[in-house]
Write an enzyme that holds these catalytic residues in place. Structure first.
Site, short mmCIF file in Angstrom:
data_model
loop_
_atom_site.label_atom_id
_atom_site.label_comp_id
_atom_site.label_asym_id
_atom_site.label_seq_id
_atom_site.Cartn_x
_atom_site.Cartn_y
_atom_site.Cartn_z
N ARG A 118 3.72 -5.04 -1.53
CA ARG A 118 2.96 -3.85 -1.09
C ARG A 118 3.30 -3.52 0.36
O ARG A 118 3.97 -2.53 0.63
CB ARG A 118 1.45 -4.13 -1.29
CG ARG A 118 0.57 -2.90 -1.16
CD ARG A 118 0.27 -2.48 0.26
NE ARG A 118 -0.41 -3.49 1.05
CZ ARG A 118 -0.60 -3.39 2.36
NH1 ARG A 118 -0.16 -2.33 3.03
NH2 ARG A 118 -1.19 -4.37 3.04
N ASP A 119 2.88 -4.35 1.32
CA ASP A 119 3.10 -4.03 2.74
C ASP A 119 4.60 -4.02 3.04
O ASP A 119 5.09 -3.17 3.79
CB ASP A 119 2.38 -5.08 3.61
CG ASP A 119 2.09 -4.59 5.02
OD1 ASP A 119 2.93 -3.88 5.59
OD2 ASP A 119 1.02 -4.93 5.56
N CYS A 173 3.45 -0.43 8.56
CA CYS A 173 2.74 0.70 7.99
C CYS A 173 3.45 1.98 8.42
O CYS A 173 3.73 2.15 9.61
CB CYS A 173 1.29 0.69 8.49
SG CYS A 173 0.38 2.14 7.95
#
Ligand code: HMG
Ligand code: MG
Length: 288
Positions: free
Chosen positions: A14-15, A239
């Site tokens: 995910r990240d 992010c």
């Protein structure tokens, strides 16, 4: 559980992959998650049910969840920003969801298109749906030390969001050092600031590693009683809405540090390295 046990959540799928320029094919993501399962992580953050306009890299979350081989005992979790995302996570049979808020207003706006108040309000029906489905909820707080837009973040601002997430009913607080610029003193100040709301042993620490101090920060957190960390295979991550942030603390480095200091994780380090090799292969630019 032994005081020497440390729980590692592998957030690379995910990240790690949300911040890659290329969109990795679902097949390679599935192979990555399957290899991480073989390494016996207690939890793998598989993907996000966010808007594909905001994070196109994870637009195939449903397909990835449908195709992974689930190892009994591993928790397969997903990020969920709103009710629409929760519908996706439920349909995909995620074992656990993670809602995500921030301790800084500017990051909240840039990352989730709403103020802290608005974002927390979106979580009310999400957490109710999780309760109804019997799913545990992780509550992230981003920018716990510094915000890319506002600079230093006071521990009191983190405490306020922690209090509000706990009041909404999250089961776990995950503190995101989004920028990866903290030093051990920042970690001590952070935990001091939130201590009245939540004990270190009830939190997870999510360290990014822009300045190379993540392992020192993890050591500082261990000394305070933290026993749950996120990490990313190969140190991938970041992010898209946190300019300047580099990857999460690297999983194998974290495992090695923990092992050398006498902690147990239950994770097979060699198998984790094999998972990293597989995703590195997928990330390699095609030969021209
Ligand atoms: P918005 O644009 O303000 O809201 O996005 P909207 O309701 O106007 O929706 C815009 C479009 O997205 C609409 O489509 C919606 O239907 C669609 P259109 O009508 O334009 O065709 N949409 C969705 N599609 C799929 N799934 C959904 C969904 N929701 C709306 N769930 C929103 C608000 C929250 C959706 C958006 O801001 C978003 O998706 N943000 C996510 C950003 C993100 O994933 N960031 C990275 C994860 S957080 C992180 O990395 C930090 C962390 O690692 C900890 C740390 O390091 O600190 C966790
Ligand atoms: Mg992160």
């Amino acid at each position: 559980m032994s005081d020497r046990f440390v729980r590692i959540t592998e957030v690379g799928p995910r990240d790690g992959l949300q911040n890659e320029k290329q969109v990795i094919p679902a097949e390679a993501k599935v192979a990555f998650v399957d290899l991480l399962s073989e390494a016996r992580f207690p939890e793998i953050e598989v993907s996000s049910f966010v808007s594909p306009k905001w994070v196109p890299q994870l637009g195939d979350a449903a397909e990835v969840f449908a195709r992974i081989r689930r190892r009994p005992g591993t928790v397969y979790s997903a990020l969920v920003p709103n009710e629409r995302g929760m519908e996706g996570a439920l349909a995909a049979r995620a074992d656990k969801i993670a809602v995500f808020a921030a301790a800084s207003e500017s990051f909240s706006q840039r990352n989730t298109g709403g103020s802290i108040d608005e974002v927390l309000a979106r979580f009310v029906p999400v957490i109710a749906a999780a309760r109804a489905a019997g799913l545990p909820v992780r509550g992230y707080v981003s920018c716990v030390v510094r915000c890319p837009y506002e600079g230093p973040v006071a521990p009191g601002a983190v405490r306020t969001v922690v209090d509000r997430l706990l009041a909404l009913g999250v089961d776990e607080i995950d503190l995101g050092e989004t920028l990866g610029v903290a030093v051990p003193d920042d970690i001590a100040r952070l935990y001091d600031g939130i201590a009245p709301a939540v004990a270190p042993g009830r939190t997870t620490l999510h360290l990014h590693d822009t300045n190379g101090r993540a392992l020192d920060n993890a050591r500082a957190a261990l000394a305070l009683g933290v026993r749950s960390f996120d990490s990313s295979a190969g140190g991938l991550g970041g992010c898209p809405y946190a300019p300047g942030a580099r990857g999460n603390v690297d999983t194998v480095s974290l495992l090695s540090m923990l092992e050398s200091e006498g902690y147990e994780t239950g994770v097979d380090r060699a198998a984790a390295a094999a998972a990293i090799a597989s995703i590195r292969q997928a990330l390699r630019p095609a030969a021209s």
